[in-house]
Design a protein around this motif. Structure first.
Motif, PDB file in Angstrom:
ATOM      1  N   ALA A  86      59.349  79.675  65.997  1.00  0.00           N
ATOM      2  CA  ALA A  86      59.050  78.328  66.479  1.00  0.00           C
ATOM      3  C   ALA A  86      59.728  77.319  65.561  1.00  0.00           C
ATOM      4  N   ILE A  87      59.822  76.083  66.019  1.00  0.00           N
ATOM      5  CA  ILE A  87      60.353  75.031  65.148  1.00  0.00           C
ATOM      6  C   ILE A  87      59.419  74.836  63.964  1.00  0.00           C
ATOM      7  N   THR A  88      58.130  74.921  64.223  1.00  0.00           N
ATOM      8  CA  THR A  88      57.128  74.913  63.158  1.00  0.00           C
ATOM      9  C   THR A  88      55.914  75.695  63.635  1.00  0.00           C
ATOM     10  N   PRO A  89      55.244  76.481  62.822  1.00  0.00           N
ATOM     11  CA  PRO A  89      55.474  76.648  61.386  1.00  0.00           C
ATOM     12  C   PRO A  89      56.726  77.469  61.112  1.00  0.00           C
ATOM     13  N   SER A  90      57.133  77.471  59.859  1.00  0.00           N
ATOM     14  CA  SER A  90      58.298  78.255  59.488  1.00  0.00           C
ATOM     15  C   SER A  90      58.035  79.741  59.691  1.00  0.00           C
ATOM     16  N   HIS A 193      76.740  76.062  68.771  1.00  0.00           N
ATOM     17  CA  HIS A 193      75.431  75.405  68.749  1.00  0.00           C
ATOM     18  C   HIS A 193      74.426  76.228  69.543  1.00  0.00           C
ATOM     19  N   SER A 194      73.153  76.007  69.241  1.00  0.00           N
ATOM     20  CA  SER A 194      72.078  76.755  69.896  1.00  0.00           C
ATOM     21  C   SER A 194      70.782  75.971  69.775  1.00  0.00           C
ATOM     22  N   GLY A 195      70.015  75.935  70.843  1.00  0.00           N
ATOM     23  CA  GLY A 195      68.701  75.313  70.792  1.00  0.00           C
ATOM     24  C   GLY A 195      68.715  73.806  70.735  1.00  0.00           C
TER      25      GLY A 195
END
Length: 330
Positions: A86-90, A193-195
């Motif tokens: 996920a973008i967060t949490p790490s 690039h990605s995401g």
């Protein structure tokens, strides 16, 4: 007091599911002959029902076993990935919890296929400071979840894997294994690039975040590697008053076999001096370099100077020189 940096452990992990070129040809317009001719890749591994933290956790446990360390002895976990849970949490925080490294802090970095080299550089600074004893570095990618399987120019390259290392502080100068580094970035957001996530254009009830699939401009990548990255390696070695002949092992980002062959030819080195796993594992982004390194370090041979060079989106690239004469794979 500044410490000496010891390369304590090296490990890799590959998912079980093997996907051949013939299987990919069933879902996109390609074939085994085309893929092998252009990339040298025969098959790759896909993580089915496993996410990036799962692959990372399995590598972390291997590293602990090899180093004879308990999880509580790890002070820091650095995880490089462009395919996090996920973008967060790490993802690093999830791994920290999974292995019970209760005394560690953890964070992710994003440097694409240069991620392992960048993460090693960061880890070395923490260890060198004398404040941290053991730093775990992991590079893990589930590239398959980011692919557009209608884009054969990208999808045929990539696989999933995780690899890593532990750097440890020592008071003994004979333990020093981290020799030199050189990192660089040539900002270009369009080549790879990605995401990508578009900004909000209006406040609407049906707004929902979406991200795009992985994309690379193959021709631009080839030109970047054969010009900028090759020149970087040559300049770095010259600055260190070394030549490629001085190395027992060279480990490049496992982009594709053809690029590794090209660099070997330009450096006038035999291909067997290069650690290579891309034909059967595919391009695993930041995980390619540490997994290829771990495979060679487990072959029972002793290696002296080792050159690691990563390159990828950013455009980010960099090299690290290790002296692994005293490294012992347990």
């Amino acid at each position: 007091m500044a410490k000496y940096v010891k390369f304590l452990a090296s490990a890799g992990y590959f998912p079980e599911t093997v996907v051949t070129n013939d299987e990919l040809s069933q879902i996109m317009e390609t074939n085994d002959e085309w893929i092998q001719a252009h990339t040298g890749i025969k098959e790759r591994r896909y993580a089915i029902d496993e996410n990036t933290s799962d692959l990372s956790t399995k590598v972390a446990l291997k590293l602990l076993k090899q180093s004879n360390l308990q999880a509580e002895a790890i002070d820091l976990i650095i995880l490089s990935t462009i395919s996090p849970d996920a973008i967060t949490p790490s993802t690093a925080a999830i791994v920290q919890s999974n292995i019970g490294a209760k005394n560690a802090f953890a964070f992710d970095i994003s440097a694409a296929c240069s991620g392992f080299v960048y993460a090693l550089s960061i880890a070395e600074k923490y260890v060198r400071s004398g404040q941290y004893q053991n730093v775990m570095v992991i590079s893990a990618e589930v590239n398959s979840k980011m692919m557009d399987f209608t884009d054969r120019t990208s999808a045929v390259f990539f696989g999933d894997a995780a690899g890593g290392a532990i750097l440890s502080a020592s008071d003994n100068p004979n333990d020093e294994m981290y020799v030199a580094e050189k990192l660089a970035t040539k900002g270009d957001a369009d080549v790879i690039h990605s995401g990508r996530i578009a900004p909000l254009s209006a406040v609407k009830a049906d707004n929902y975040p979406q991200m795009d699939a992985f994309y690379q401009d193959g021709r631009a990548v080839y030109e970047f590697v054969t010009s900028t990255v090759l020149a970087h390696i040559q300049q770095f070695l010259a600055e260190q008053k070394l030549t490629a002949d001085d190395f027992d092992l060279i480990v490049l980002h496992q982009a594709n076999l053809r690029l590794i062959e090209y660099i070997a030819q330009e450096l006038k080195q035999p291909l067997d001096k290069f650690a290579i796993n891309v034909p059967t594992i595919g391009n695993t982004s930041s995980a390619g370099l540490p997994t290829a390194l771990a495979e060679r370090l487990s072959d029972g041979q002793t290696y002296g100077k080792v050159l690691l060079t990563g390159f990828g989106a950013g455009l980010a690239y960099g090299s690290v020189i290790l002296n692994l004469q005293n490294f012992s794979q347990k």
